[in-house]
Design a protein around this motif. Structure first.
Motif, PDB file in Angstrom:
ATOM      1  N   ALA A 234       0.847  -1.209   0.000  1.00 42.52           N
ATOM      2  CA  ALA A 234       0.000   0.000   0.000  1.00 42.52           C
ATOM      3  C   ALA A 234       0.878   1.252   0.000  1.00 42.52           C
ATOM      4  N   PHE A 235       1.924   1.247   0.842  1.00 42.92           N
ATOM      5  CA  PHE A 235       2.836   2.409   0.868  1.00 42.92           C
ATOM      6  C   PHE A 235       3.508   2.577  -0.498  1.00 42.92           C
TER       7      PHE A 235
ATOM      8  N   PHE B  85       2.934   6.817  -6.975  1.00 43.57           N
ATOM      9  CA  PHE B  85       2.163   7.996  -7.399  1.00 43.57           C
ATOM     10  C   PHE B  85       3.019   9.258  -7.237  1.00 43.57           C
ATOM     11  N   LEU B  86       3.697   9.367  -6.081  1.00 35.16           N
ATOM     12  CA  LEU B  86       4.559  10.545  -5.867  1.00 35.16           C
ATOM     13  C   LEU B  86       5.645  10.600  -6.941  1.00 35.16           C
TER      14      LEU B  86
ATOM     15  N   ILE C   6       3.855  13.437  -8.987  1.00 29.48           N
ATOM     16  CA  ILE C   6       4.243  14.661  -8.264  1.00 29.48           C
ATOM     17  C   ILE C   6       5.680  15.078  -8.605  1.00 29.48           C
ATOM     18  N   SER C   7       6.587  14.105  -8.544  1.00 23.14           N
ATOM     19  CA  SER C   7       8.004  14.425  -8.732  1.00 23.14           C
ATOM     20  C   SER C   7       8.282  15.209 -10.030  1.00 23.14           C
TER      21      SER C   7
ATOM     22  N   ARG D  25      14.600  11.365  -2.083  1.00 19.40           N
ATOM     23  CA  ARG D  25      13.946  10.642  -0.978  1.00 19.40           C
ATOM     24  C   ARG D  25      12.854   9.713  -1.504  1.00 19.40           C
ATOM     25  N   ILE D  26      12.117  10.184  -2.492  1.00 12.50           N
ATOM     26  CA  ILE D  26      11.061   9.331  -3.067  1.00 12.50           C
ATOM     27  C   ILE D  26      11.700   8.060  -3.625  1.00 12.50           C
ATOM     28  N   LEU D  27      12.799   8.256  -4.343  1.00 13.54           N
ATOM     29  CA  LEU D  27      13.491   7.111  -4.945  1.00 13.54           C
ATOM     30  C   LEU D  27      14.009   6.154  -3.864  1.00 13.54           C
TER      31      LEU D  27
END
Ligand SMILES: Cc1cc2nc3c(=O)[nH]c(=O)nc-3n(C[C@H](O)[C@H](O)[C@H](O)COP(=O)(O)OP(=O)(O)OC[C@H]3O[C@@H](n4cnc5c(N)ncnc54)[C@H](O)[C@@H]3O)c2cc1C
Length: 596
Positions: free
Chosen positions: A479-480, A486-487, A491-492, A512-514
């Protein structure tokens, strides 16, 4: 159009903590032209700057026994360390310690002049000495680098590595105050950018500016990454042995609330939480940092800190530490009086604060040899950025982070210098540079988009709950991961910067997303529990299948794969399970029974 500055070198070192400074100094010793670049100010940044100062030196002259140290790292790392690397970092440490002495760094001495060495409860023979807080000794390393002729470039954030014909040929980035574009053509590059955090309170609070930059840029350039399932501060969820005799009755006692924004480890001064580890769950049973997450998960929180149950000698040692330390001690500011005792809630907080707990080589850019070369020709890595596996599935003892940074930094710097000799002058393709530049300044060119600070908040919301990265489970991880994807995809690419500072925040958010995607995918892949990686749905170690590493490579999309470790490094499989793995995970005994 931003101004462009070009600074050429034989060896470019990115990141100026302990590893980067050692890399730069050692590369210079080999006769290379060296540039050291940092997104902050070299000697006032990095985990090194905020380190407590424990420095682990192995020396037979100090009475240390190699076999027992190696065994301890192996057992506590649950057999995932590379014993050859562990031995290297131990054996090199005395030379790096002598280097530090030559630079004017002094370890704390006992009365009589001998070096003070000590161990902490639970860490067996693994001793360290005390260098003082990082900010007290780092300036000596900066001075040494400058004296030797290293060119130091402060306040330039490197965003990307540049490759020519599959070989690393430098890097580029921008000035964090002026936004000027910097290009660093180099014959070899050493990545020493430390690890990362998600910029929030907790043990990693002082290093909120670390954002996995090196790991992210190495991944984007095609390097192999490993160990990311262990990349989480917050300890593991082990089962506490419930000792009826040691139970502390706190019923009827006044419970003081310690303000949540004063995390014990960071603000209360050195060593306090280790000397005064008197935590109990709501039923009065003792818990530790390792076992508290499970107690809370089971509904036995909040964890209480029973200060007046501390042994007098521990109290005395803590007060002595406070007196001796150069840290401003802030306990009294939050109403905690060591002498008076009391029961406190909120001192031990339960959050995952991702960032490598595995300081010292347990996660990061894979090193493919003993010289810290990565899978990309021309790229080396040192310190917390480098996955040597000198430590295994958990951090073995205090002092291993700084020691590892000095040893791997020195090795990487020297090897990079040798590599650079084989290369001619570097020229970077103009079209390639134009494309990188477009990517770097994309957020500044955009008219509208997402504020990177908002993205950081989204990431914090994801990683903070204990049920994300301390007590993990497949469905939650998935789920995370859906949100992180999506981010990443939506977003990115639409991040918006107004100035140099917010441009920096945009790049940090991307990295950080990566990194979070890497942590989640690696955690999903490891379908067992081991070290600080605990999966509720797979609560036992799975030997020999998971005597293996989880590695990642970018091949269009993120590819995760399992790589078995050599059988020579396996534990003795004829030995009883509980002997191999003395720590019990919640649910593990039941799972093992069902398997039998
Ligand atoms: C609060 C705390 C206490 C600790 N205490 C101890 C201890 O007592 N003993 C011990 O052994 N270990 C300790 N550790 C761990 C230890 O500090 C680290 O393992 C070690 O310092 C890592 O050194 P490094 O050089 O690899 O990285 P760092 O010291 O983190 O240096 C990384 C550098 O890279 C720079 N950088 C990052 N990204 C970029 C970019 N994109 N462009 C340019 N520059 C960049 C940063 O500004 C920073 O200066 C502690 C860690 C923390 C957080």
């Amino acid at each position: 159009m931003q101004v462009e500055r070009e600074i050429e070198s034989d060896v470019l070192v990115i990141g100026g903590g302990m590893a980067g400074l050692f890399a730069a100094i050692k590369a210079k010793e080999e006769g290379s032209e060296v540039v050291l670049v940092d997104k902050n100010y070299v000697s006032r940044s990095g985990s090194t700057c905020f380190a407590e100062g424990d420095y682990s030196v192995f020396s037979t002259e100090w009475g240390h026994d190699l076999a027992s140290w190696l065994d301890r790292v192996r057992v506590s790392g649950e057999y995932l360390n590379d014993p050859e690397w562990t031995e290297i970092t131990l054996k090199d440490s005395i030379e790096r310690y002598r280097d530090l002495l030559r630079m004017g760094v002094r370890a704390k001495e006992k009365e009589g002049g001998d070096i003070l060495t000590y161990t902490r409860p639970g860490f067996g023979p693994l001793e360290c000495c005390f260098l003082g807080r990082g900010w007290t000794f780092l300036p000596a390393l900066r001075r040494e680098a400058s004296k030797r002729g290293v060119t130091i470039v402060d306040r330039v954030m490197v965003t990307d590595l540049i490759l020519e014909d599959g070989v690393v040929a430098g890097a580029c980035g921008f000035h964090t105050r002026t936004a000027e574009f910097y290009v660093f053509p180099a014959k070899a590059v050493v990545l020493c950018t430390g690890n990362g955090t998600f910029d929030m309170a907790g043990a990693m609070a002082p290093v909120s500016f670390l954002s996995y930059d090196g790991i992210a840029m190495a991944y984007r350039a095609g390097a192999e990454i490993g160990g990311m399932e262990f990349s989480c501060v917050g300890a593991a969820a082990f089962v506490a042995e419930r000792d009826e005799k040691a139970r502390i009755d706190v019923s009827g006692r006044t419970i003081h609330m310690a303000p949540a924004h004063y995390p014990a480890w960071v603000s209360y001064g050195p060593h306090i939480s280790f000397n005064l580890d008197n935590y109990v769950d709501a039923e009065g049973f003792r818990v530790s940092r390792l076992t508290a997450p499970h107690a809370i998960h089971e509904g036995r929180g909040p964890i209480l800190w029973v200060l007046d149950a501390a042994r007098p000698e521990d109290l005395e040692a803590t007060l002595r530490d406070i007196r001796d330390s150069r840290t401003t001690f802030r306990l009294e500011r939050v109403g905690i009086d060591l002498a008076k005792g009391g029961v406190y809630a909120g001192v031990l907080r339960l959050e995952s604060t991702p960032g490598h707990l595995i300081f010292g080589g347990g996660a990061g850019v894979v090193s493919k040899d003993k010289a810290c070369a990565t899978s990309l020709p021309g790229l080396y890595a040192g310190g917390d950025t480098c996955y040597t596996r000198a430590v295994g599935a958990s951090y073995p003892a205090f002092g291993f982070g700084l020691r590892n940074a000095s040893v791997t930094g020195a090795r990487a710097g020297k090897a990079a210098a040798l590599f650079s000799w084989k290369r001619g002058r570097i020229s970077i393709d103009k079209e390639r540079l134009r494309r990188v530049r477009e990517y770097v300044y994309g957020p500044l060119e955009r008219k509208g988009g997402f504020d990177p600070r908002w993205v950081h908040l989204q990431l914090q919301n994801l990683v903070t709950p204990y049920y994300a990265l301390i007590i993990k489970r497949g469905d939650r991880l998935q789920a995370f991961l859906t949100i992180v994807e999506f981010l990443r995809d939506h977003i990115s690419p639409k991040l918006l910067a107004r100035d140099a500072h917010s441009l920096r925040l945009c790049h940090e958010a991307r990295n950080r997303i990566l990194a979070l995607e890497m942590m989640l995918r690696s955690s999903l892949a490891r379908t067992e529990s081991r070290g600080i990686h605990y999966r509720e749905d797979f609560p036992s170690r799975v030997d020999p299948y998971w005597l293996a590493l989880v590695k990642i490579r970018g091949e269009g999309e993120m590819r995760v794969f399992r790589e078995p470790i050599p059988e020579d490094y396996w534990p003795d499989m004829s030995e009883e399970y509980r002997k191999r793995y003395p720590m019990r995970f919640p649910g593990e005994d039941r799972a093992l029974c069902e398997k039998d």
